[in-house]
Motif scaffolding. Structure first.
Motif, short mmCIF file in Angstrom:
data_model
loop_
_atom_site.label_atom_id
_atom_site.label_comp_id
_atom_site.label_asym_id
_atom_site.label_seq_id
_atom_site.Cartn_x
_atom_site.Cartn_y
_atom_site.Cartn_z
N GLN A 181 -8.58 2.20 -2.15
CA GLN A 181 -8.00 2.70 -0.91
C GLN A 181 -8.25 1.71 0.22
N ASN A 235 0.84 -1.19 0.00
CA ASN A 235 0.00 0.00 0.00
C ASN A 235 0.88 1.25 0.00
N TRP A 289 -3.12 3.58 -1.00
CA TRP A 289 -3.59 3.09 -2.29
C TRP A 289 -2.94 1.76 -2.65
N THR A 290 -3.74 0.89 -3.25
CA THR A 290 -3.23 -0.41 -3.70
C THR A 290 -3.92 -0.79 -5.01
#
Length: 276
Positions: free
Chosen positions: A78, A46, A85-86
């Motif tokens: 998210q 992330n 963020w991923t």
């Protein structure tokens, strides 16, 4: 002398090509969005918005706008209280469709044929059998010369005494190579087959120059150059090689043919989704 015609009154000229700038902006936004996807993917976890903005060289507001657009399409998401963020599930769906569509033989065969025409020698594609740690020929384009290299599809190549085999070994750390060869042994095929000491030096040279060279080590009178093809995990899984008689693959042609296999292997790696 003719007097210049007075300018006609009427509509003002239009502003310069807003459509072109819009089109450029759209392409730029797409490029930026794709780069953000790459950064998130490379992070393997992330990532904070501010870190992504810094990597991309963009303001936080622009980065946020791009991310929320991709979020609506399912490409990113998210997570957690910090809103990191991923990669989103739709990115996986799109990537999976590529994995399902790639066919190594169909992808590589035109390159083999082109290499044969450029080099005038037989070109092979070998894959690495990780269960037995041996190279196996799965495709071949033979040259038209009367004297030429010919090996049956499915033929197994010794790791320490073949172009493809040594190319694979060169991608491994020395301690792993030692363990592997201790397990499999190093059969002497010709007076030119390398000893363990010479092989270690040879692998160092392969790593430095980017291609391997089998100098009559598997069969007398036969030479071969090879380079590895890498997958998306940066692991060698196949190798492309050019083989022919010593009379045609002379010392002064080795570097030339080596450059050909390096270029072809990189080209195939990129097409396969591997390293750049």
């Amino acid at each position: 002398m003719a007097t210049p015609a007075p300018a006609k009154r009427g509509k003002k000229p239009r502003a310069a090509a807003p459509a072109a700038s819009t089109a450029t902006g759209q392409v730029q936004s797409l490029t930026r969005g794709l780069k953000l996807l790459e950064y998130i993917s490379e992070a393997q976890g992330n990532v904070a918005l501010t870190d992504l903005a810094q990597q991309a060289g963009l303001p936080n507001s622009t980065t946020h706008r791009l991310l929320t657009t991709m979020q609506r399409q399912g490409f990113v998401r998210q997570v957690g209280d910090l809103g990191l963020w991923t990669i989103g599930s739709h990115a996986f769906v799109v990537g999976s469709s590529f994995l399902q569509s790639r066919n190594l033989l169909a992808m590589v065969h035109p390159t083999l044929r082109r290499l044969m025409e450029e080099s005038g020698e037989t070109v092979n594609l070998a894959v690495l059998d990780t269960s037995e740690y041996q190279a196996i020929i799965i495709d071949q384009v033979q040259c038209t010369a009367l004297m030429r290299m010919s090996a049956p599809i499915g033929d197994k190549l010794p790791m320490h005494a073949s172009g493809a085999g040594k190319a694979f070994l060169a991608t491994l750390p020395d301690d792993q190579v030692t363990k592997l060869l201790h397990k499999k042994g190093m059969h002497t095929y010709t007076p030119h087959t390398l000893t363990p000491h010479n092989l270690k030096e040879g692998l160092a040279q392969i790593r430095k120059q980017g291609f391997s060279f089998d100098d009559e080590e598997h069969a007398l009178g036969l030479r071969c150059v090879a380079a590895c093809i890498f997958d998306e995990h940066r692991e060698a899984f196949a190798a492309i090689s050019i083989s022919g008689p010593v009379s045609r693959i002379t010392d002064d042609r080795v570097i030339e043919l080596g450059a050909l296999v390096i270029h072809a292997a990189k080209e195939i790696s990129l097409a396969y989704g591997g390293v750049r």
